[in-house]
Design a protein around this motif. Structure first.
Motif, PDB file in Angstrom:
ATOM      1  N   LEU A 126      41.695  45.740  33.825  1.00  0.00           N
ATOM      2  CA  LEU A 126      42.378  46.270  32.348  1.00  0.00           C
ATOM      3  C   LEU A 126      43.714  45.528  32.302  1.00  0.00           C
ATOM      4  O   LEU A 126      44.184  45.220  31.148  1.00  0.00           O
ATOM      5  CB  LEU A 126      42.619  47.678  32.662  1.00  0.00           C
ATOM      6  CG  LEU A 126      43.452  48.237  31.463  1.00  0.00           C
ATOM      7  CD1 LEU A 126      42.646  48.139  30.080  1.00  0.00           C
ATOM      8  CD2 LEU A 126      43.697  49.749  31.742  1.00  0.00           C
ATOM      9  N   GLN A 127      44.388  45.407  33.292  1.00  0.00           N
ATOM     10  CA  GLN A 127      45.714  44.705  33.363  1.00  0.00           C
ATOM     11  C   GLN A 127      45.478  43.174  32.910  1.00  0.00           C
ATOM     12  O   GLN A 127      46.114  42.596  31.987  1.00  0.00           O
ATOM     13  CB  GLN A 127      46.507  44.648  34.493  1.00  0.00           C
ATOM     14  CG  GLN A 127      46.962  45.952  35.097  1.00  0.00           C
ATOM     15  CD  GLN A 127      47.517  45.915  36.369  1.00  0.00           C
ATOM     16  OE1 GLN A 127      47.287  45.206  37.290  1.00  0.00           O
ATOM     17  NE2 GLN A 127      48.202  46.936  36.772  1.00  0.00           N
ATOM     18  N   LEU A 128      44.617  42.682  33.423  1.00  0.00           N
ATOM     19  CA  LEU A 128      44.120  41.008  33.040  1.00  0.00           C
ATOM     20  C   LEU A 128      43.708  41.162  31.377  1.00  0.00           C
ATOM     21  O   LEU A 128      44.129  40.049  30.773  1.00  0.00           O
ATOM     22  CB  LEU A 128      43.078  40.532  33.807  1.00  0.00           C
ATOM     23  CG  LEU A 128      43.881  40.351  35.402  1.00  0.00           C
ATOM     24  CD1 LEU A 128      42.546  39.994  36.302  1.00  0.00           C
ATOM     25  CD2 LEU A 128      44.699  39.211  35.359  1.00  0.00           C
ATOM     26  N   ARG A 129      42.765  41.985  31.022  1.00  0.00           N
ATOM     27  CA  ARG A 129      42.517  41.914  29.945  1.00  0.00           C
ATOM     28  C   ARG A 129      43.650  42.130  28.872  1.00  0.00           C
ATOM     29  O   ARG A 129      43.731  41.441  27.892  1.00  0.00           O
ATOM     30  CB  ARG A 129      41.314  43.064  29.809  1.00  0.00           C
ATOM     31  CG  ARG A 129      40.625  42.887  28.175  1.00  0.00           C
ATOM     32  CD  ARG A 129      40.126  44.319  27.847  1.00  0.00           C
ATOM     33  NE  ARG A 129      41.369  45.275  27.731  1.00  0.00           N
ATOM     34  CZ  ARG A 129      41.050  46.236  27.297  1.00  0.00           C
ATOM     35  NH1 ARG A 129      40.097  46.685  26.397  1.00  0.00           N
ATOM     36  NH2 ARG A 129      42.248  46.872  26.952  1.00  0.00           N
ATOM     37  N   GLU A 130      44.358  43.060  29.083  1.00  0.00           N
ATOM     38  CA  GLU A 130      45.580  43.435  28.076  1.00  0.00           C
ATOM     39  C   GLU A 130      46.553  42.116  28.148  1.00  0.00           C
ATOM     40  O   GLU A 130      46.755  42.004  27.151  1.00  0.00           O
ATOM     41  CB  GLU A 130      46.282  44.660  28.666  1.00  0.00           C
ATOM     42  CG  GLU A 130      45.389  45.956  28.377  1.00  0.00           C
ATOM     43  CD  GLU A 130      46.014  47.244  28.891  1.00  0.00           C
ATOM     44  OE1 GLU A 130      46.893  47.205  29.779  1.00  0.00           O
ATOM     45  OE2 GLU A 130      45.680  48.161  28.377  1.00  0.00           O
ATOM     46  N   HIS A 131      46.644  41.669  29.345  1.00  0.00           N
ATOM     47  CA  HIS A 131      47.566  40.074  29.352  1.00  0.00           C
ATOM     48  C   HIS A 131      47.199  39.386  28.676  1.00  0.00           C
ATOM     49  O   HIS A 131      48.044  38.559  28.063  1.00  0.00           O
ATOM     50  CB  HIS A 131      47.837  40.098  30.628  1.00  0.00           C
ATOM     51  CG  HIS A 131      48.994  38.942  31.044  1.00  0.00           C
ATOM     52  ND1 HIS A 131      50.298  38.863  30.678  1.00  0.00           N
ATOM     53  CD2 HIS A 131      48.733  37.556  31.179  1.00  0.00           C
ATOM     54  CE1 HIS A 131      50.748  37.679  30.985  1.00  0.00           C
ATOM     55  NE2 HIS A 131      49.888  36.811  31.206  1.00  0.00           N
ATOM     56  N   TYR A 184      37.409  33.137  34.888  1.00  0.00           N
ATOM     57  CA  TYR A 184      37.766  33.336  33.707  1.00  0.00           C
ATOM     58  C   TYR A 184      39.290  33.585  33.496  1.00  0.00           C
ATOM     59  O   TYR A 184      40.475  32.989  32.754  1.00  0.00           O
ATOM     60  CB  TYR A 184      37.206  34.290  32.648  1.00  0.00           C
ATOM     61  CG  TYR A 184      37.706  34.633  31.285  1.00  0.00           C
ATOM     62  CD1 TYR A 184      37.333  33.738  30.446  1.00  0.00           C
ATOM     63  CD2 TYR A 184      38.581  35.619  31.025  1.00  0.00           C
ATOM     64  CE1 TYR A 184      37.737  34.002  28.899  1.00  0.00           C
ATOM     65  CE2 TYR A 184      38.916  36.115  29.650  1.00  0.00           C
ATOM     66  CZ  TYR A 184      38.502  34.879  28.626  1.00  0.00           C
ATOM     67  OH  TYR A 184      38.814  35.358  27.379  1.00  0.00           O
ATOM     68  N   PHE A 185      39.775  34.595  34.093  1.00  0.00           N
ATOM     69  CA  PHE A 185      41.202  34.945  34.338  1.00  0.00           C
ATOM     70  C   PHE A 185      42.002  33.868  35.221  1.00  0.00           C
ATOM     71  O   PHE A 185      43.066  34.370  35.308  1.00  0.00           O
ATOM     72  CB  PHE A 185      41.413  36.500  34.894  1.00  0.00           C
ATOM     73  CG  PHE A 185      40.940  37.316  33.593  1.00  0.00           C
ATOM     74  CD1 PHE A 185      41.506  37.556  32.459  1.00  0.00           C
ATOM     75  CD2 PHE A 185      39.635  38.272  33.831  1.00  0.00           C
ATOM     76  CE1 PHE A 185      41.184  38.275  31.403  1.00  0.00           C
ATOM     77  CE2 PHE A 185      39.431  38.841  32.866  1.00  0.00           C
ATOM     78  CZ  PHE A 185      39.972  39.242  31.582  1.00  0.00           C
ATOM     79  N   ASN A 186      41.378  33.148  35.900  1.00  0.00           N
ATOM     80  CA  ASN A 186      42.181  32.386  36.926  1.00  0.00           C
ATOM     81  C   ASN A 186      42.853  32.797  37.973  1.00  0.00           C
ATOM     82  O   ASN A 186      43.988  32.626  38.259  1.00  0.00           O
ATOM     83  CB  ASN A 186      43.018  31.047  35.935  1.00  0.00           C
ATOM     84  CG  ASN A 186      43.386  29.931  36.979  1.00  0.00           C
ATOM     85  OD1 ASN A 186      42.410  29.650  37.517  1.00  0.00           O
ATOM     86  ND2 ASN A 186      44.407  29.498  36.646  1.00  0.00           N
ATOM     87  N   VAL A 187      42.085  33.861  38.487  1.00  0.00           N
ATOM     88  CA  VAL A 187      42.726  34.715  39.705  1.00  0.00           C
ATOM     89  C   VAL A 187      41.638  34.890  40.683  1.00  0.00           C
ATOM     90  O   VAL A 187      40.612  34.230  40.717  1.00  0.00           O
ATOM     91  CB  VAL A 187      43.002  36.023  39.268  1.00  0.00           C
ATOM     92  CG1 VAL A 187      44.071  36.089  38.062  1.00  0.00           C
ATOM     93  CG2 VAL A 187      41.776  36.917  39.021  1.00  0.00           C
ATOM     94  N   SER A 188      41.931  34.947  42.208  1.00  0.00           N
ATOM     95  CA  SER A 188      41.224  34.929  43.179  1.00  0.00           C
ATOM     96  C   SER A 188      40.382  36.105  42.887  1.00  0.00           C
ATOM     97  O   SER A 188      40.882  37.432  42.603  1.00  0.00           O
ATOM     98  CB  SER A 188      42.043  34.806  44.622  1.00  0.00           C
ATOM     99  OG  SER A 188      42.800  36.067  44.597  1.00  0.00           O
ATOM    100  N   LEU A 189      39.264  36.246  43.662  1.00  0.00           N
ATOM    101  CA  LEU A 189      38.524  37.523  43.865  1.00  0.00           C
ATOM    102  C   LEU A 189      39.380  38.745  44.768  1.00  0.00           C
ATOM    103  O   LEU A 189      39.128  39.535  44.271  1.00  0.00           O
ATOM    104  CB  LEU A 189      37.277  37.113  44.673  1.00  0.00           C
ATOM    105  CG  LEU A 189      35.985  36.509  43.770  1.00  0.00           C
ATOM    106  CD1 LEU A 189      34.896  36.235  44.681  1.00  0.00           C
ATOM    107  CD2 LEU A 189      35.564  37.463  42.594  1.00  0.00           C
TER     108      LEU A 189
END
Length: 72
Positions: free
Chosen positions: A9-14, A54-59
């Motif tokens: 949710l945070q990544l989507r909103e950001h 997609y969000f360029n973050v680690s698992l």
């Protein structure tokens, strides 16, 4: 809300995108993404990898095992 749901949710909103964008990315119905964000279910590993890329973050960050979103 579990760690994965909260982070998604945070990544989507950001990023300022809708659930539909994520559904299209994962090739699933929007209700599946809604269930991910509500913490009712988690995606299979291959979908989680797509989201992390997609969000360029680690698992580890995506699932709450790390507070460092950078990839190592």
């Amino acid at each position: 809300m579990d760690n994965f749901a909260k982070r998604l949710l945070q990544l989507r909103e950001h990023k300022g995108i809708s659930n539909q964008v994520i559904a299209d990315l994962l090739n699933v119905q929007i209700r599946v993404v809604q269930r991910y964000i509500k913490g009712e279910t988690t995606p299979p590993l291959e979908k989680a990898v797509i989201l992390a890329d997609y969000f360029n973050v680690s698992l580890d960050y995506l699932v709450g095992r790390s507070n460092d979103p950078t990839r190592h």
